[in-house]
Design a protein around this motif. Structure first.
Motif, short mmCIF file in Angstrom:
data_model
loop_
_atom_site.label_atom_id
_atom_site.label_comp_id
_atom_site.label_asym_id
_atom_site.label_seq_id
_atom_site.Cartn_x
_atom_site.Cartn_y
_atom_site.Cartn_z
N GLU A 168 0.83 -1.20 0.00
CA GLU A 168 0.00 0.00 0.00
C GLU A 168 0.87 1.26 0.00
N ALA A 169 1.90 1.28 0.85
CA ALA A 169 2.77 2.46 0.95
C ALA A 169 3.47 2.75 -0.37
N ALA A 170 3.76 1.70 -1.13
CA ALA A 170 4.45 1.88 -2.41
C ALA A 170 3.58 2.63 -3.43
N LYS A 171 2.26 2.66 -3.19
CA LYS A 171 1.34 3.31 -4.12
C LYS A 171 1.05 4.77 -3.76
N TRP A 172 1.54 5.22 -2.63
CA TRP A 172 1.18 6.57 -2.15
C TRP A 172 1.74 7.69 -3.01
N GLY A 173 2.86 7.47 -3.65
CA GLY A 173 3.55 8.57 -4.34
C GLY A 173 4.64 9.13 -3.46
N ARG A 174 5.67 9.66 -4.08
CA ARG A 174 6.89 10.05 -3.34
C ARG A 174 6.63 11.10 -2.26
N GLU A 175 5.84 12.13 -2.57
CA GLU A 175 5.62 13.19 -1.59
C GLU A 175 4.85 12.68 -0.38
N ASN A 176 3.82 11.86 -0.60
CA ASN A 176 3.08 11.29 0.52
C ASN A 176 3.94 10.34 1.35
N GLN A 177 4.81 9.62 0.68
CA GLN A 177 5.73 8.74 1.41
C GLN A 177 6.67 9.55 2.30
N LYS A 178 7.18 10.65 1.76
CA LYS A 178 8.06 11.52 2.55
C LYS A 178 7.30 12.14 3.72
N ASN A 179 6.05 12.56 3.46
CA ASN A 179 5.24 13.13 4.54
C ASN A 179 5.02 12.12 5.66
N PHE A 180 4.73 10.89 5.28
CA PHE A 180 4.50 9.83 6.26
C PHE A 180 5.75 9.60 7.11
N LEU A 181 6.90 9.55 6.48
CA LEU A 181 8.14 9.33 7.22
C LEU A 181 8.46 10.51 8.13
N ARG A 182 8.24 11.74 7.63
CA ARG A 182 8.46 12.92 8.49
C ARG A 182 7.51 12.90 9.67
N TYR A 183 6.26 12.50 9.41
CA TYR A 183 5.28 12.40 10.49
C TYR A 183 5.80 11.44 11.56
N GLY A 184 6.26 10.28 11.11
CA GLY A 184 6.76 9.28 12.05
C GLY A 184 7.93 9.78 12.87
N ILE A 185 8.84 10.50 12.22
CA ILE A 185 10.01 11.04 12.92
C ILE A 185 9.58 12.00 14.03
N ASN A 186 8.68 12.92 13.70
CA ASN A 186 8.22 13.89 14.70
C ASN A 186 7.38 13.23 15.78
N TYR A 187 6.58 12.24 15.40
CA TYR A 187 5.76 11.53 16.39
C TYR A 187 6.66 10.82 17.40
N LEU A 188 7.70 10.17 16.91
CA LEU A 188 8.61 9.45 17.81
C LEU A 188 9.43 10.40 18.67
N ARG A 189 9.71 11.58 18.14
CA ARG A 189 10.39 12.58 18.97
C ARG A 189 9.50 13.00 20.14
N ALA A 190 8.18 13.07 19.87
CA ALA A 190 7.24 13.36 20.96
C ALA A 190 7.25 12.21 21.97
N CYS A 191 7.34 10.97 21.48
CA CYS A 191 7.42 9.81 22.38
C CYS A 191 8.69 9.88 23.23
N CYS A 192 9.77 10.33 22.65
CA CYS A 192 11.03 10.47 23.39
C CYS A 192 10.86 11.45 24.56
N LEU A 193 10.12 12.53 24.32
CA LEU A 193 9.85 13.49 25.40
C LEU A 193 9.03 12.84 26.50
N ILE A 194 8.04 12.04 26.11
CA ILE A 194 7.20 11.36 27.10
C ILE A 194 8.03 10.38 27.92
N ILE A 195 8.86 9.58 27.25
CA ILE A 195 9.70 8.61 27.94
C ILE A 195 10.66 9.30 28.90
N SER A 196 11.11 10.50 28.51
CA SER A 196 12.07 11.25 29.34
C SER A 196 11.39 12.01 30.47
#
Length: 382
Positions: free
Chosen positions: A276-304
């Motif tokens: 499914e992810a392979a069908k999203w298109g390059r920009e949507n794939q990049k957006n998804f990965l950026r979303y994940g990076i920022n989401y996990l950074r928020a998790c890092c704050l919670i863990i800390s």
């Protein structure tokens, strides 16, 4: 472009307007700002205000002959320089002015990735070559066509190599009524000889409230989504709009489900996700990965233990807390962020998305399920 069209930055707007009112214009200014803060738009609105022949108290009039030309970016005394992908030694930015104007007319908030997509870049690297420097010197040697101030707005001067030194004398001793505005995102990458000859104007990133208000006013989002995207974009309006325009994923729902699949070692489901992810298109794939990076950074704050710094909407925050308490550790989150950053880098360079997302999915299994971390990252048991 008028100041009222620019999101936020009220303090900077007043500061720039005041320099015109008090006749304190520095002939060479360096606008430093994070990506997506509106520095380029501010530079254009500033130039338009300077050359407006019927200024209002805190705004250009928008209707005089000068303003009308500025609105279409065709004023003869307004010049642009920007990185491009040279096709030969004599190629200059002016050869791509129509693409540049169309980009500005469509949306003045853009980054190098978006600009690259409008040009025939191929595998070339963006550059501001020596031929461009010589063209700038030539253009600014002429008198102002309409008797006002000649303005040269250079976007991303960090793409100047040593050839940029050819501009030093012009920047230090410009012709009469000439203004340089350099718009940069990374001061460390600019030639120090250029920095020393400019007045630095620091433009802050937009607040989460300013970004979320914009998304609510201009997008088909509810308040919770606008708050979530503004937090994850961290003041970058370009990224916030990209997240809001991504209709193929639902933000935290898709990403957290991906993490759960990795934790459950559900390889068949991960393969389905990859397809499914392979069908999203390059920009949507990049957006998804950026979303994940920022989401996990928020998790890092919670863990800390820095929950008070996390401004996710209630439901998304609750999910992030559960993941942080029951699934993730700080080293694990950092390891996944590193994998997502590498994936984003390779997606930008046209990697095969199916192979890439499958590889990252398997890395998730290793990190979350089997707690196999990359070398140099030590796992800490909760």
């Amino acid at each position: 472009m008028q100041f009222k069209e620019i999101i936020g930055q009220e303090k900077i707007k007043q500061q720039l307007i005041q320099t015109v009112k008090e006749n304190r214009l520095s002939h060479a200014q360096l606008f430093l700002s994070p990506t997506g803060s509106g520095a380029l738009a501010l530079a254009i609105a500033y130039a338009q205000y300077i050359n407006c022949v019927d200024k209002l108290e805190n705004e250009s009039c928008g209707i005089c002959s000068s303003c009308r030309k500025y609105e279409r970016y065709i004023h003869p005394d307004l010049h642009f320089s920007y990185p491009f992908f040279p096709k030969g030694k004599e190629d200059v930015a002016q050869n791509y002015i129509e693409e540049w104007r169309n980009m500005l007319l469509h949306d003045p908030y853009f980054d190098m990735d978006i600009w690259r997509s409008k040009l025939d870049a191929g595998n070339k690297q963006p550059n501001l070559p020596i031929a461009e420097c010589h063209d700038i010197i030539k253009k600014l040697s002429y008198k102002a066509f309409e008797g006002g101030t000649k303005v040269l707005i250079m976007w991303l001067p960090e793409y100047l190599d040593k050839a940029g030194n050819a501009l030093l004398k012009l920047i230090e001793e410009p012709p009469e009524n000439t203004l340089f505005i350099l718009v940069s995102q990374n001061q460390e990458q600019i030639l120090t000889t250029i920095i020393s000859r400019t007045q630095i104007v620091k433009i802050p990133k937009l607040s989460n409230v300013e970004v979320s208000n914009y998304l609510l006013a201009h997008g088909d989002l509810n308040e919770e989504q606008a708050v979530e995207y503004s937090f994850l974009a961290d003041g970058n309006l370009i990224e916030a709009k990209a997240l809001a325009n991504d209709k193929q994923t639902d933000g935290s729902g898709t990403f957290t489900n991906w993490l759960r699949l990795g934790f459950g070692n559900k390889v068949p489901d991960l393969i389905t996700f990859t397809d499914e992810a392979a069908k999203w298109g390059r920009e949507n794939q990049k957006n998804f990965l950026r979303y994940g990076i920022n989401y996990l950074r928020a998790c890092c704050l919670i863990i800390s233990g820095a929950d008070e710094l996390v401004k996710l909407p209630p439901l998304t925050l609750e999910t992030a807390k559960k993941l942080s308490e029951k699934v993730l550790s700080l080293p694990m989150a950092e390891a996944i962020i590193a994998e997502l950053e590498k994936a984003h880098y390779h997606i930008e360079r046209n990697a095969n998305p199916k192979i890439l997302f499958l590889d990252v999915s398997l890395q998730l299994v290793k990190i979350i399920k089997f707690k196999t971390l990359p070398a140099g990252i030590q796992y800490i048991y909760n």
